[in-house]
Scaffold this active site. Structure first.
Site, PDB file in Angstrom:
ATOM      1  N   HIS A  97      -8.007  25.301 -11.732  1.00 53.07           N
ATOM      2  CA  HIS A  97      -8.073  26.750 -11.953  1.00 53.07           C
ATOM      3  C   HIS A  97      -8.620  27.031 -13.359  1.00 53.07           C
ATOM      4  O   HIS A  97      -9.501  27.873 -13.536  1.00 53.07           O
ATOM      5  CB  HIS A  97      -6.687  27.384 -11.821  1.00 53.07           C
ATOM      6  CG  HIS A  97      -6.325  27.804 -10.439  1.00 53.07           C
ATOM      7  ND1 HIS A  97      -6.027  26.897  -9.451  1.00 53.07           N
ATOM      8  CD2 HIS A  97      -6.207  29.037  -9.872  1.00 53.07           C
ATOM      9  CE1 HIS A  97      -5.723  27.552  -8.341  1.00 53.07           C
ATOM     10  NE2 HIS A  97      -5.835  28.850  -8.564  1.00 53.07           N
ATOM     11  N   HIS A 153       1.268  24.048 -13.210  1.00 53.47           N
ATOM     12  CA  HIS A 153       0.653  23.135 -14.173  1.00 53.47           C
ATOM     13  C   HIS A 153       1.413  23.152 -15.487  1.00 53.47           C
ATOM     14  O   HIS A 153       2.031  24.158 -15.855  1.00 53.47           O
ATOM     15  CB  HIS A 153      -0.804  23.515 -14.441  1.00 53.47           C
ATOM     16  CG  HIS A 153      -1.735  23.141 -13.342  1.00 53.47           C
ATOM     17  ND1 HIS A 153      -2.142  21.847 -13.103  1.00 53.47           N
ATOM     18  CD2 HIS A 153      -2.340  23.903 -12.388  1.00 53.47           C
ATOM     19  CE1 HIS A 153      -2.964  21.828 -12.067  1.00 53.47           C
ATOM     20  NE2 HIS A 153      -3.085  23.055 -11.608  1.00 53.47           N
TER      21      HIS A 153
END
Length: 415
Positions: free
Chosen positions: A184, A231
């Site tokens: 991302h 993350h």
């Protein structure tokens, strides 16, 4: 020095750092304490002291058990939001998290969506339809390279995602994937700054304002990966650095690659053979992960767009703005906005239809060939089925976007 650096890296990788960021943004992990009385279900935050418990009566909404049934509930007095799992203990559901800041909640969920398929299948084509096919080609090329490298690195490094608890995870589909680096973050950085650098040569605009927008959008996507618990800070930082390094290394060759991509007679062959090879040679794991399928989708889109742009160039129908560059940005008049909105709606409808038709047909053909049921979702994960059907589906989407849709717009008077 090495010990200090290692300690700092471990700090950035720590799940507690992610959980701390979530709590600062108003996202708390919670649990239900199951008591003897059905009328007294106590809710407490994992990190909060016992005196923060609230009974159903204190919430002013009757039986808390009724509040928590379902996937999402809201507190009528405090505007808090609860997410529940399907875990049942004598009729009581166990909430996973509590949202205390709805602004951050929706802001970061929206930002996380900028790295999902729904964004790619709308934003990238929209640049082609409403601004400049040249910019879309640059974006797709860079996005494909960055995402492929990021996906492969994940499955080679095999570094785990943050642990839950203490982290609250708002996404479940990709939880089986490894974490390092954050694709991302890589995609957001690549798309934002590739668009900025490429548009500077095509259109007249205030570069500093564009730079600020690129930084803000990239930062929001990066922070959303911490907020959603998917993350670590290290994953995100490495994703940004890797993407930046790839852009720095490839930038001098962007013009050369453009010319080869559009004019070389070998271009359409390379556009199909190379992505297919990369899809089939994707690193094997000892468990199923969505990374191979997602990577195949990205390579399929890149392949279809590559062939489409080459075909347009051979036909002399590039649909690019004419004039001396850099051109003024198109005026945002009411008729222009209406045409742009119409192109968007028609384009998205046709792309989604293409996706559905080609996916259904390719799955049926492959499942028939391999003698498995087309309804068997486990069979769809087999490499000999997953790779060709996803590649064909999204190559068709890329091809329709770059070739057919422009002609449809002309026929409908939307050009």
């Amino acid at each position: 020095m090495k010990a200090t650096m290692l300690k700092f890296i471990m700090y950035l990788q720590d799940s507690e750092l992610v959980a701390s960021f979530q709590r600062k943004c108003g996202l708390f992990a919670i649990e239900i304490e199951h008591q003897c009385s059905d009328e007294t279900k106590l809710v407490r935050d994992i990190k909060n002291p016992p005196d923060d418990r609230l009974t159903a009566k204190q919430r002013g909404n009757g039986n808390l058990k009724e509040q928590l049934i379902g996937s999402e509930t809201h507190d009528s007095n405090s505007n808090y939001k609860y997410e529940t799992t399907g875990h049942n203990v004598d009729g009581a559901y166990w909430p996973r998290y509590q949202v205390r800041n709805m602004l951050f909640y929706y802001l970061f969920l929206l930002s996380a969506g900028l790295g999902q398929e729904v964004f790619y299948i709308t934003f990238l084509p929209c640049i082609h339809w409403n601004l400049d096919p040249f910019l879309c080609r640059r974006l797709v090329n860079m996005w494909t390279v960055v995402m492929y490298i990021g996906q492969v690195m994940k499955d080679m490094l095999k570094m785990s995602r943050p642990l839950a608890p203490p982290v609250v995870k708002l996404e479940t589909r990709v939880d089986a994937e490894y974490g390092m680096p954050s694709t991302h973050a890589m995609a957001a950085t690549a798309i934002s700054f590739t668009l900025l650098l490429s548009a500077a040569h095509r259109f007249q605009f205030w570069f500093e304002a564009g730079l600020l927008v690129a930084i803000v959008l990239s930062a929001l996507v990066c922070l959303s990966r911490l907020y959603t618990g998917m993350h670590s800070a290290l994953d995100v930082i490495c994703g940004v650095l890797i993407s930046g390094m790839l852009m720095l290394v490839t930038y001098p060759s962007w013009e050369t690659f453009d010319q080869l991509q559009l004019t070389s007679p070998l271009s359409p062959i390379v556009a199909v053979v190379l992505p297919l090879f990369l899809s089939y040679s994707y690193p094997e794991l000892d468990h199923y992960s969505t990374t191979r399928g997602d990577t195949t989708i990205i390579l399929g889109v890149g392949s279809g767009c590559w062939v489409g742009y080459w075909v347009n160039q051979q036909l002399g129908e590039t649909f690019e703005p004419q004039g001396e560059f850099p051109l003024p940005l198109p005026a945002l008049t009411a008729p222009a906005l209406a045409r742009g909105s119409a192109r968007f709606l028609v384009g998205v409808a046709l792309l989604l239809s293409t996706r559905q038709v080609v996916r259904t047909l390719s799955l049926w053909m492959l499942c028939t060939w391999h003698q498995v049921s087309a309804d068997d979702t486990q069979a769809h994960r087999r490499k000999e089925i997953e790779v060709p059907y996803k590649f064909a589906t999204y190559a068709a989407v890329g091809l329709v976007n770059t070739t057919l849709l422009n002609k449809v717009f002309v026929l409908l008077g939307l050009s």
